[in-house]
Design a protein around this motif. Structure first.
Motif, PDB file in Angstrom:
ATOM      1  N   ARG A 380      44.879  42.859  58.644  1.00  0.00           N
ATOM      2  CA  ARG A 380      44.814  41.311  57.660  1.00  0.00           C
ATOM      3  C   ARG A 380      46.311  41.399  57.785  1.00  0.00           C
ATOM      4  O   ARG A 380      46.832  42.037  57.171  1.00  0.00           O
ATOM      5  CB  ARG A 380      44.305  42.145  56.674  1.00  0.00           C
ATOM      6  CG  ARG A 380      43.906  41.224  54.820  1.00  0.00           C
ATOM      7  CD  ARG A 380      43.448  42.211  53.870  1.00  0.00           C
ATOM      8  NE  ARG A 380      44.663  42.634  53.169  1.00  0.00           N
ATOM      9  CZ  ARG A 380      45.087  43.510  52.126  1.00  0.00           C
ATOM     10  NH1 ARG A 380      44.274  43.790  51.834  1.00  0.00           N
ATOM     11  NH2 ARG A 380      46.410  44.200  51.813  1.00  0.00           N
ATOM     12  N   ILE A 381      46.272  40.114  56.961  1.00  0.00           N
ATOM     13  CA  ILE A 381      47.085  39.349  56.239  1.00  0.00           C
ATOM     14  C   ILE A 381      47.624  39.573  54.820  1.00  0.00           C
ATOM     15  O   ILE A 381      46.737  38.998  55.268  1.00  0.00           O
ATOM     16  CB  ILE A 381      48.673  38.345  57.375  1.00  0.00           C
ATOM     17  CG1 ILE A 381      47.676  36.923  57.623  1.00  0.00           C
ATOM     18  CG2 ILE A 381      49.125  38.986  58.715  1.00  0.00           C
ATOM     19  CD1 ILE A 381      48.454  36.395  58.404  1.00  0.00           C
ATOM     20  N   ASN A 382      48.395  38.755  54.427  1.00  0.00           N
ATOM     21  CA  ASN A 382      48.749  38.414  53.091  1.00  0.00           C
ATOM     22  C   ASN A 382      50.124  36.898  53.428  1.00  0.00           C
ATOM     23  O   ASN A 382      50.385  37.236  53.668  1.00  0.00           O
ATOM     24  CB  ASN A 382      49.671  39.484  52.587  1.00  0.00           C
ATOM     25  CG  ASN A 382      49.570  38.773  50.549  1.00  0.00           C
ATOM     26  OD1 ASN A 382      48.739  37.488  50.495  1.00  0.00           O
ATOM     27  ND2 ASN A 382      50.743  39.420  49.995  1.00  0.00           N
ATOM     28  N   MET A 383      48.904  36.112  53.175  1.00  0.00           N
ATOM     29  CA  MET A 383      49.277  34.733  53.367  1.00  0.00           C
ATOM     30  C   MET A 383      50.462  34.531  52.514  1.00  0.00           C
ATOM     31  O   MET A 383      51.436  33.326  52.812  1.00  0.00           O
ATOM     32  CB  MET A 383      48.437  34.132  52.876  1.00  0.00           C
ATOM     33  CG  MET A 383      46.835  33.875  54.267  1.00  0.00           C
ATOM     34  SD  MET A 383      47.408  33.588  55.766  1.00  0.00           S
ATOM     35  CE  MET A 383      48.425  31.935  55.989  1.00  0.00           C
ATOM     36  N   CYS A 384      50.376  35.622  51.282  1.00  0.00           N
ATOM     37  CA  CYS A 384      51.747  34.626  50.789  1.00  0.00           C
ATOM     38  C   CYS A 384      53.414  35.268  51.092  1.00  0.00           C
ATOM     39  O   CYS A 384      54.341  35.256  50.477  1.00  0.00           O
ATOM     40  CB  CYS A 384      51.691  34.950  49.105  1.00  0.00           C
ATOM     41  SG  CYS A 384      50.346  34.860  48.338  1.00  0.00           S
ATOM     42  N   GLY A 385      53.416  36.057  51.814  1.00  0.00           N
ATOM     43  CA  GLY A 385      53.982  36.910  52.721  1.00  0.00           C
ATOM     44  C   GLY A 385      55.554  35.308  53.407  1.00  0.00           C
ATOM     45  O   GLY A 385      55.848  36.156  54.052  1.00  0.00           O
ATOM     46  N   LEU A 386      53.966  34.306  53.723  1.00  0.00           N
ATOM     47  CA  LEU A 386      54.552  33.320  55.018  1.00  0.00           C
ATOM     48  C   LEU A 386      55.472  32.508  54.658  1.00  0.00           C
ATOM     49  O   LEU A 386      55.041  32.346  53.258  1.00  0.00           O
ATOM     50  CB  LEU A 386      53.710  32.837  56.041  1.00  0.00           C
ATOM     51  CG  LEU A 386      52.777  34.021  56.385  1.00  0.00           C
ATOM     52  CD1 LEU A 386      50.978  32.841  57.396  1.00  0.00           C
ATOM     53  CD2 LEU A 386      53.537  34.586  58.062  1.00  0.00           C
ATOM     54  N   ASN A 387      56.805  31.991  54.530  1.00  0.00           N
ATOM     55  CA  ASN A 387      57.071  30.350  53.775  1.00  0.00           C
ATOM     56  C   ASN A 387      57.652  29.897  54.977  1.00  0.00           C
ATOM     57  O   ASN A 387      57.210  30.069  57.038  1.00  0.00           O
ATOM     58  CB  ASN A 387      58.360  31.008  53.397  1.00  0.00           C
ATOM     59  CG  ASN A 387      59.179  31.601  53.805  1.00  0.00           C
ATOM     60  OD1 ASN A 387      59.626  31.867  54.519  1.00  0.00           O
ATOM     61  ND2 ASN A 387      59.395  33.038  52.843  1.00  0.00           N
ATOM     62  N   GLU A 388      57.932  28.525  55.208  1.00  0.00           N
ATOM     63  CA  GLU A 388      58.523  27.877  55.761  1.00  0.00           C
ATOM     64  C   GLU A 388      59.650  28.225  56.873  1.00  0.00           C
ATOM     65  O   GLU A 388      60.274  27.542  57.514  1.00  0.00           O
ATOM     66  CB  GLU A 388      58.528  26.149  54.943  1.00  0.00           C
ATOM     67  CG  GLU A 388      57.655  25.943  54.302  1.00  0.00           C
ATOM     68  CD  GLU A 388      57.584  24.325  54.243  1.00  0.00           C
ATOM     69  OE1 GLU A 388      58.482  23.355  55.298  1.00  0.00           O
ATOM     70  OE2 GLU A 388      57.358  23.848  52.542  1.00  0.00           O
ATOM     71  N   LYS A 389      60.084  29.356  56.280  1.00  0.00           N
ATOM     72  CA  LYS A 389      61.854  29.424  57.210  1.00  0.00           C
ATOM     73  C   LYS A 389      61.319  30.713  58.731  1.00  0.00           C
ATOM     74  O   LYS A 389      61.474  31.408  59.540  1.00  0.00           O
ATOM     75  CB  LYS A 389      62.265  30.197  56.332  1.00  0.00           C
ATOM     76  CG  LYS A 389      63.072  29.650  54.955  1.00  0.00           C
ATOM     77  CD  LYS A 389      63.950  30.033  54.056  1.00  0.00           C
ATOM     78  CE  LYS A 389      64.471  29.419  52.944  1.00  0.00           C
ATOM     79  NZ  LYS A 389      65.184  29.850  52.052  1.00  0.00           N
ATOM     80  N   ASN A 390      59.551  31.368  58.243  1.00  0.00           N
ATOM     81  CA  ASN A 390      58.885  32.074  58.812  1.00  0.00           C
ATOM     82  C   ASN A 390      58.409  32.529  59.580  1.00  0.00           C
ATOM     83  O   ASN A 390      58.153  32.624  60.203  1.00  0.00           O
ATOM     84  CB  ASN A 390      59.396  33.608  58.010  1.00  0.00           C
ATOM     85  CG  ASN A 390      58.584  33.419  57.187  1.00  0.00           C
ATOM     86  OD1 ASN A 390      57.384  33.377  56.943  1.00  0.00           O
ATOM     87  ND2 ASN A 390      58.265  34.622  56.313  1.00  0.00           N
ATOM     88  N   TYR A 391      57.113  30.392  59.469  1.00  0.00           N
ATOM     89  CA  TYR A 391      56.141  30.619  59.611  1.00  0.00           C
ATOM     90  C   TYR A 391      55.871  30.828  61.120  1.00  0.00           C
ATOM     91  O   TYR A 391      55.244  31.214  61.953  1.00  0.00           O
ATOM     92  CB  TYR A 391      54.977  30.136  59.128  1.00  0.00           C
ATOM     93  CG  TYR A 391      55.378  28.639  59.157  1.00  0.00           C
ATOM     94  CD1 TYR A 391      54.858  27.920  60.416  1.00  0.00           C
ATOM     95  CD2 TYR A 391      56.119  28.278  58.529  1.00  0.00           C
ATOM     96  CE1 TYR A 391      55.259  26.704  60.610  1.00  0.00           C
ATOM     97  CE2 TYR A 391      56.916  27.021  59.256  1.00  0.00           C
ATOM     98  CZ  TYR A 391      55.721  25.717  60.659  1.00  0.00           C
ATOM     99  OH  TYR A 391      56.141  24.792  60.901  1.00  0.00           O
ATOM    100  N   LYS A 392      57.135  30.096  61.375  1.00  0.00           N
ATOM    101  CA  LYS A 392      57.330  30.235  63.125  1.00  0.00           C
ATOM    102  C   LYS A 392      57.888  31.157  63.839  1.00  0.00           C
ATOM    103  O   LYS A 392      56.918  31.199  65.117  1.00  0.00           O
ATOM    104  CB  LYS A 392      57.822  28.383  63.368  1.00  0.00           C
ATOM    105  CG  LYS A 392      58.021  27.233  62.868  1.00  0.00           C
ATOM    106  CD  LYS A 392      58.773  26.479  63.513  1.00  0.00           C
ATOM    107  CE  LYS A 392      58.068  24.817  63.402  1.00  0.00           C
ATOM    108  NZ  LYS A 392      59.102  23.854  63.841  1.00  0.00           N
TER     109      LYS A 392
END
Length: 407
Positions: A380-392
């Motif tokens: 399970r992941i929290n999608m809020c921990g992603l951003n445009e700098k780290n998703y890749k």
């Protein structure tokens, strides 16, 4: 010197908090926290909603307020507003005085109070929870006096969606009077919700088997950006004539995590039973925590009862839900661009803060230890921990972890 406490063994760590501790202690610049269930901005920071700041200031500046005890069942202006948010301002059950709210210690407190009432006042002992579910559901109900917990099938790892046939088959086996825990929206941890047609079938079984629906609503408005959309299941059951309990939390949708502000909505068929229910709830609260805190309730009550502030809140939850939807889209696209083994459409089909990725424990271990990406063992992941700098970086790391565990 001997102590009476010498023989006590340490309890197991709570996974999500232990994971957060590891993240905070990690000095690697690439680290990403996808574990803790809290909203984060594009910069990875907590967000205090502007409307909450306004309401806080108004509460602090109100010289008519003091720090006297609240009533045992909390602020009526808050609880009534919370109940109306859940059931609708024009709810016939509210108009007929068949529904009321009780201020609680966030959603967990509402679950515990409702479970205590069902077990100790009504003698219920059997409860059903989805497999998987939020880890605290079982513990809360067992601690409240329930003795017989059963899982009903929910997640299908093959389709990465709901095992609806299994769900229905398991509910059909439930004995009369069993309490069924249902996620109102944004199912935690899978992010998979039943369709409207599936909710109708679930209601049919619950009615036929004379089961008791206990909804858990932790994400109203936060899931889709529309509180009405996110309340569909609860409102459908209530409009159909069910008596229900529903726990509400204002942690996520107001960002009031540490204020512990929740509500237990009670819907009954006859308003004549209100006094007896409330009197027994009063005793249960008195025995457990005496009465609730005021500040969070005053904030939420002020926002929900003011048309101007309420609209500002609606704008805020739209911002939060839209960012989550965007991160889902970007992560899925990147995983597919990398030709990551498996299918990834479930990332965008799911809703709310969490995504059940389908990653294995071995893959999670690699992500944590090698790539400094922190997520629960379940995948399970929290999608809020992603951003445009780290998703890749996250997508590439997921690709690498899957490749490393291929047989």
């Amino acid at each position: 010197m001997a102590s009476i406490f010498d023989g006590i063994e340490k309890g197991p760590p709570i996974e999500v908090f232990a994971l957060n501790k590891l993240f905070l202690e990690d000095t690697d610049s690439r680290k990403v926290n996808l574990g803790v269930g809290a909203y984060r901005t594009e910069e990875g920071k907590p967000w205090v909603l502007p409307v909450v700041k306004k309401a806080e200031k108004a509460v602090v500046d109100d010289d008519s307020l003091n720090h006297e005890y609240l009533p045992v069942l909390g602020l009526d202006t808050y609880a009534s507003a919370a109940t109306a948010l859940l059931l609708g301002e024009d709810s016939i059950q509210i108009k007929n005085k068949n529904a009321f709210g009780i201020q609680t210690l966030s959603g967990t407190g509402a679950l515990r109070l409702g479970a205590e009432f069902l077990a100790r006042v009504m003698g219920r002992r059997v409860f059903y929870y989805s497999e998987p579910t939020w880890e605290n559901h079982q513990k809360v109900f067992l601690s409240a006096g329930f003795t017989d917990g059963h899982a009903y099938r929910y997640w299908d790892p093959t389709t990465r969606g709901i095992d609806f046939d299994g769900l229905i088959a398991d509910l059909k086996k439930a004995p009369e009077g069993a309490v069924i825990i249902l996620h109102a929206c944004a199912h935690n941890p899978t992010g998979c919700d039943p369709t409207k047609e599936q909710w109708v079938k679930i209601a049919d079984i619950i009615e036929e088997k004379k089961l008791f629906p206990f909804f858990d609503s932790a994400y109203q408005g936060f899931a889709s950006g529309d509180p009405v959309h996110d309340a569909f299941a609860v409102r459908y059951f209530v409009e159909r004539g069910f008596e229900i309990f529903c726990s509400q939390s204002f942690a996520k949708n107001f960002g009031l995590y540490n204020e512990r502000i929740g509500n237990l909505t009670v819907v009954q068929k006859n308003p004549a039973t209100s006094a007896a229910i409330q009197s027994r709830m009063t005793l249960l609260v008195r025995f457990m925590y005496s009465n609730p805190p005021a500040f969070g309730g005053r904030i939420v009550g002020k926002v929900l009862n003011s048309p101007e502030l309420r609209q500002e809140w609606m704008d805020s939850i739209k911002i939060m839900s839209s960012r989550i939807i965007k991160m889902r889209k970007l992560l899925r696209e990147e995983l597919e661009n990398l030709k990551t083994p498996g299918t990834w459409e479930h990332i965008t089909q799911q809703i709310g803060m969490f995504s059940y990725t389908g990653l294995t424990e071995a893959q999670v271990k690699i992500l944590i230890e090698k790539y400094h990406i922190y997520l629960l063992a379940s995948g399970r992941i929290n999608m809020c921990g992603l951003n445009e700098k780290n998703y890749k970086y996250v997508a590439q790391s997921i690709y690498d972890a899957i490749q490393a565990t291929k047989v």
